[in-house]
Design a protein around this motif. Structure first.
Motif, PDB file in Angstrom:
ATOM      1  N   GLN A   7       0.829  -1.102   0.127  1.00 20.70           N
ATOM      2  CA  GLN A   7       0.191   0.229   0.245  1.00 20.70           C
ATOM      3  C   GLN A   7       0.763   1.552  -0.114  1.00 20.70           C
ATOM      4  O   GLN A   7      -0.163   2.733  -0.684  1.00 20.70           O
ATOM      5  N   ASP A   8       1.871   0.771   0.344  1.00 23.73           N
ATOM      6  CA  ASP A   8       3.282   2.311   0.720  1.00 23.73           C
ATOM      7  C   ASP A   8       3.481   2.887  -0.909  1.00 23.73           C
ATOM      8  O   ASP A   8       3.799   3.666  -1.425  1.00 23.73           O
ATOM      9  N   TYR A   9       3.041   2.169  -1.928  1.00 25.15           N
ATOM     10  CA  TYR A   9       3.210   2.517  -3.278  1.00 25.15           C
ATOM     11  C   TYR A   9       2.111   2.806  -3.656  1.00 25.15           C
ATOM     12  O   TYR A   9       2.728   2.816  -5.327  1.00 25.15           O
ATOM     13  N   ASP A  10       0.885   2.831  -2.835  1.00 23.66           N
ATOM     14  CA  ASP A  10       0.438   3.841  -3.568  1.00 23.66           C
ATOM     15  C   ASP A  10      -0.380   5.010  -3.113  1.00 23.66           C
ATOM     16  O   ASP A  10      -0.242   5.185  -2.110  1.00 23.66           O
ATOM     17  N   SER A  11      -0.455   5.943  -4.381  1.00 26.33           N
ATOM     18  CA  SER A  11      -0.851   7.047  -3.105  1.00 26.33           C
ATOM     19  C   SER A  11      -2.204   7.811  -3.191  1.00 26.33           C
ATOM     20  O   SER A  11      -1.794   8.111  -1.868  1.00 26.33           O
ATOM     21  N   ASP A  12      -3.007   7.134  -2.946  1.00 24.58           N
ATOM     22  CA  ASP A  12      -4.223   7.121  -2.368  1.00 24.58           C
ATOM     23  C   ASP A  12      -4.654   6.134  -1.204  1.00 24.58           C
ATOM     24  O   ASP A  12      -6.331   5.693  -0.863  1.00 24.58           O
ATOM     25  N   LYS A  13      -3.828   5.594  -1.576  1.00 25.25           N
ATOM     26  CA  LYS A  13      -4.600   4.100  -0.482  1.00 25.25           C
ATOM     27  C   LYS A  13      -5.433   3.591  -0.728  1.00 25.25           C
ATOM     28  O   LYS A  13      -6.756   2.926   0.212  1.00 25.25           O
ATOM     29  N   MET A  14      -6.164   4.028  -2.376  1.00 26.89           N
ATOM     30  CA  MET A  14      -7.507   3.349  -2.511  1.00 26.89           C
ATOM     31  C   MET A  14      -7.440   1.830  -3.104  1.00 26.89           C
ATOM     32  O   MET A  14      -6.961   1.699  -4.357  1.00 26.89           O
ATOM     33  N   PHE A  15      -8.180   1.402  -2.399  1.00 28.37           N
ATOM     34  CA  PHE A  15      -7.617  -0.200  -3.240  1.00 28.37           C
ATOM     35  C   PHE A  15      -9.028  -1.743  -3.277  1.00 28.37           C
ATOM     36  O   PHE A  15      -9.864  -1.403  -2.380  1.00 28.37           O
ATOM     37  N   PRO A  16     -10.004  -1.631  -4.860  1.00 29.17           N
ATOM     38  CA  PRO A  16     -10.776  -2.799  -4.645  1.00 29.17           C
ATOM     39  C   PRO A  16     -10.517  -4.016  -4.229  1.00 29.17           C
ATOM     40  O   PRO A  16      -9.751  -4.448  -4.373  1.00 29.17           O
ATOM     41  N   ALA A  17     -11.196  -4.413  -3.685  1.00 26.77           N
ATOM     42  CA  ALA A  17     -11.179  -6.280  -2.669  1.00 26.77           C
ATOM     43  C   ALA A  17     -12.508  -6.570  -3.620  1.00 26.77           C
ATOM     44  O   ALA A  17     -13.529  -6.548  -3.349  1.00 26.77           O
ATOM     45  N   LEU A  18     -11.981  -7.689  -4.040  1.00 27.44           N
ATOM     46  CA  LEU A  18     -12.652  -8.889  -4.659  1.00 27.44           C
ATOM     47  C   LEU A  18     -12.551  -9.856  -3.508  1.00 27.44           C
ATOM     48  O   LEU A  18     -11.803 -10.434  -2.994  1.00 27.44           O
ATOM     49  N   GLY A  19     -14.070 -10.414  -3.493  1.00 29.17           N
ATOM     50  CA  GLY A  19     -14.981 -12.021  -3.336  1.00 29.17           C
ATOM     51  C   GLY A  19     -15.325 -12.880  -4.364  1.00 29.17           C
ATOM     52  O   GLY A  19     -15.082 -12.851  -5.941  1.00 29.17           O
ATOM     53  N   PHE A  20     -14.340 -14.706  -4.118  1.00 25.82           N
ATOM     54  CA  PHE A  20     -14.997 -15.685  -4.582  1.00 25.82           C
ATOM     55  C   PHE A  20     -15.299 -16.042  -4.619  1.00 25.82           C
ATOM     56  O   PHE A  20     -14.521 -16.874  -3.072  1.00 25.82           O
ATOM     57  N   GLY A  21     -16.022 -17.078  -5.018  1.00 28.68           N
ATOM     58  CA  GLY A  21     -16.853 -18.711  -4.187  1.00 28.68           C
ATOM     59  C   GLY A  21     -17.856 -18.551  -3.507  1.00 28.68           C
ATOM     60  O   GLY A  21     -17.297 -18.717  -2.210  1.00 28.68           O
ATOM     61  N   ALA A  22     -18.971 -18.135  -3.259  1.00 24.19           N
ATOM     62  CA  ALA A  22     -19.401 -18.019  -2.417  1.00 24.19           C
ATOM     63  C   ALA A  22     -21.207 -17.626  -3.097  1.00 24.19           C
ATOM     64  O   ALA A  22     -21.392 -17.209  -4.086  1.00 24.19           O
ATOM     65  N   LYS A  23     -22.269 -17.618  -2.335  1.00 20.82           N
ATOM     66  CA  LYS A  23     -23.131 -17.857  -2.782  1.00 20.82           C
ATOM     67  C   LYS A  23     -23.619 -16.285  -2.040  1.00 20.82           C
ATOM     68  O   LYS A  23     -23.172 -15.697  -0.647  1.00 20.82           O
ATOM     69  N   LEU A  24     -24.400 -15.229  -2.645  1.00 28.11           N
ATOM     70  CA  LEU A  24     -24.267 -13.812  -2.743  1.00 28.11           C
ATOM     71  C   LEU A  24     -25.514 -13.664  -1.934  1.00 28.11           C
ATOM     72  O   LEU A  24     -27.019 -14.977  -2.436  1.00 28.11           O
ATOM     73  N   PRO A  25     -26.053 -12.819  -1.126  1.00 25.71           N
ATOM     74  CA  PRO A  25     -27.417 -12.473  -0.873  1.00 25.71           C
ATOM     75  C   PRO A  25     -28.336 -11.312  -1.609  1.00 25.71           C
ATOM     76  O   PRO A  25     -27.080 -11.020  -2.621  1.00 25.71           O
ATOM     77  N   PRO A  26     -29.382 -11.535  -2.217  1.00 30.03           N
ATOM     78  CA  PRO A  26     -30.068 -12.248  -1.608  1.00 30.03           C
ATOM     79  C   PRO A  26     -31.178 -13.498  -2.480  1.00 30.03           C
ATOM     80  O   PRO A  26     -31.521 -14.410  -1.627  1.00 30.03           O
ATOM     81  N   ASP A  27     -30.298 -13.535  -3.386  1.00 28.77           N
ATOM     82  CA  ASP A  27     -31.027 -14.277  -4.866  1.00 28.77           C
ATOM     83  C   ASP A  27     -29.667 -16.094  -3.975  1.00 28.77           C
ATOM     84  O   ASP A  27     -30.275 -17.261  -4.781  1.00 28.77           O
ATOM     85  N   GLY A  28     -28.888 -16.176  -3.154  1.00 22.95           N
ATOM     86  CA  GLY A  28     -27.755 -16.970  -3.370  1.00 22.95           C
ATOM     87  C   GLY A  28     -27.760 -17.637  -5.050  1.00 22.95           C
ATOM     88  O   GLY A  28     -26.669 -18.782  -4.122  1.00 22.95           O
ATOM     89  N   ARG A  29     -26.791 -16.889  -5.607  1.00 19.68           N
ATOM     90  CA  ARG A  29     -26.233 -16.732  -7.380  1.00 19.68           C
ATOM     91  C   ARG A  29     -24.698 -16.843  -6.652  1.00 19.68           C
ATOM     92  O   ARG A  29     -24.067 -16.365  -5.974  1.00 19.68           O
ATOM     93  N   VAL A  30     -24.276 -17.957  -7.004  1.00 21.91           N
ATOM     94  CA  VAL A  30     -22.798 -17.950  -6.646  1.00 21.91           C
ATOM     95  C   VAL A  30     -22.195 -17.025  -7.243  1.00 21.91           C
ATOM     96  O   VAL A  30     -22.477 -17.278  -9.038  1.00 21.91           O
ATOM     97  N   SER A  31     -20.957 -16.265  -6.955  1.00 15.73           N
ATOM     98  CA  SER A  31     -19.978 -15.824  -7.495  1.00 15.73           C
ATOM     99  C   SER A  31     -18.172 -15.670  -7.672  1.00 15.73           C
ATOM    100  O   SER A  31     -18.246 -16.335  -6.350  1.00 15.73           O
ATOM    101  N   HIS A  32     -17.423 -15.624  -8.205  1.00 17.24           N
ATOM    102  CA  HIS A  32     -16.279 -15.461  -8.403  1.00 17.24           C
ATOM    103  C   HIS A  32     -16.192 -14.249  -8.641  1.00 17.24           C
ATOM    104  O   HIS A  32     -14.709 -13.863  -8.987  1.00 17.24           O
ATOM    105  N   GLU A  33     -16.667 -13.095  -8.135  1.00 17.07           N
ATOM    106  CA  GLU A  33     -16.033 -11.703  -8.991  1.00 17.07           C
ATOM    107  C   GLU A  33     -16.848 -10.588  -8.223  1.00 17.07           C
ATOM    108  O   GLU A  33     -17.834 -10.350  -8.517  1.00 17.07           O
ATOM    109  N   PHE A  34     -17.120 -10.814  -6.927  1.00 16.67           N
ATOM    110  CA  PHE A  34     -18.485  -9.455  -5.958  1.00 16.67           C
ATOM    111  C   PHE A  34     -17.379  -8.900  -4.867  1.00 16.67           C
ATOM    112  O   PHE A  34     -16.434  -9.462  -4.775  1.00 16.67           O
TER     113      PHE A  34
END
Length: 332
Positions: free
Chosen positions: A120-147
């Motif tokens: 993070q010290d090499y990033d000027s604004d310290k804002m990072f996109p964070a993604l999860g994968f391999g999970a069922k998401l609410p409210p419909d329980g769809r499986v996602s690999h990029e949420f």
């Protein structure tokens, strides 16, 4: 309590006497659990105080679950009936991890913090996109690999490592961990960003923390081969006791990764197994420092290799700053 592949007794709670509703307080047992998909088994006995042998106690039942089920349940409080005895249920067991975020960090969080706090010290604004994968998401329980971990599809950015860790722990309470585990979507996600800035002004690092299981090996290899020509590197930290043959193959140190007969332009993947850095003496500061050192070891050469392949040279060094002896203009 045991791991699905390597059964191991983590510990026993204290004995609670003279009650049908015991409240066990051995929370520190959770310190041994390092992955959300780790399979756990809780056995409950009615103790015969005259015998130290579990085989001579009355077996009341058992519960199977994962750490992710506990953490991801409402208020991190999972209720399950005691099973194991045909045709009989001896009550309900409540598994609670309400203080999980305060009393411990699992391997995912430890690896993220160790590596991320340096990156993070090499990033000027310290804002990072964070993604999860391999999970069922609410409210419909769809499986996602990029949420997005923060739940905001339009703005998946988190403020520094603390923001990512907060989003991660909140996400565990909302999603249900679920297979298969696909890497290609997140690799392609970052590659789209990198493809938009190929002039050397930005360099992207994707940190993947995983239990080692991968369901889309062919697609992931293709995604990495395509990403190898872009300004990006991929760090993979494997947690748990799984076999990491697939991760080693993606690393490409011994054999350059290829897809459909096409070799990757350069090696952009570095893999390390988290278990090699667990210090059982409790000195996590030193062990996490070693982890960060090793996973970041190849990044400088990978960055330079991209710049050289595109004939991108460093910006000229600015002239030294000079002032007169006027104290009002002399920098402090």
């Amino acid at each position: 309590m045991s791991h699905s592949s390597y059964p191991f007794l983590f510990g026993r709670t204290e004995v609670i006497k003279n009650t049908l509703n015991p409240d066990f307080v051995r929370k520190y047992i959770l310190d041994y659990f390092f992955e959300e998909k780790q399979n756990l088994r809780f056995d409950v006995y009615d103790i015969d105080s005259k015998s130290p042998d579990l085989g001579k106690h009355d077996f009341l039942g058992q519960v199977y679950c994962t750490l992710g089920e506990i953490v991801g349940s409402p208020a991190s409080r999972l209720e399950k009936p005691l099973g194991g005895i045909p045709g009989k249920t001896c009550g309900t067991i409540i598994l609670s991890a309400e203080e999980l975020g305060n009393c411990r960090m699992n391997a995912y969080a430890m690896a993220l913090k160790a590596v991320g706090e340096i990156i993070q010290d090499y990033d000027s604004d310290k804002m990072f996109p964070a993604l999860g994968f391999g999970a069922k998401l609410p409210p419909d329980g769809r499986v996602s690999h990029e949420f997005p971990l923060n739940g905001n599809v339009e703005n998946p950015y988190c403020n520094g490592m603390e923001g990512i860790l907060e989003a991660y722990h909140q996400s565990l309470k909302l999603v249900q961990l679920y297979g298969p585990t696909n890497f290609a979507p997140v690799v392609n996600h970052v590659a789209r960003y990198a493809a938009a800035v190929e002039d050397g002004s930005q360099y992207f690092i994707l940190l993947i923390i995983t239990d080692g299981v991968i369901s889309d090996m062919a697609q992931t290899k293709e995604a990495i081969v395509n990403a190898a020509k872009l300004p990006m590197s991929i760090i993979i930290v494997g947690v748990g006791q799984a076999e990491f043959d697939a991760m080693v193959e993606l690393d490409g140190d011994d054999v350059r990764i290829s897809s459909r007969g096409k070799l990757a332009e350069r090696d952009i993947v570095q893999f390390v197994p988290f278990r090699d850095y667990m210090d059982r003496t409790g000195n996590h500061v030193l062990s996490m420092a070693r982890l960060a050192k090793d996973v970041l070891a190849e990044i400088p050469d990978q960055l330079i290799s991209y710049m050289k392949s595109r004939a991108i040279k460093p910006n000229p060094v600015p002239p030294p700053y000079s002032t007169c002896n006027n104290p009002e203009t002399t920098p402090l």
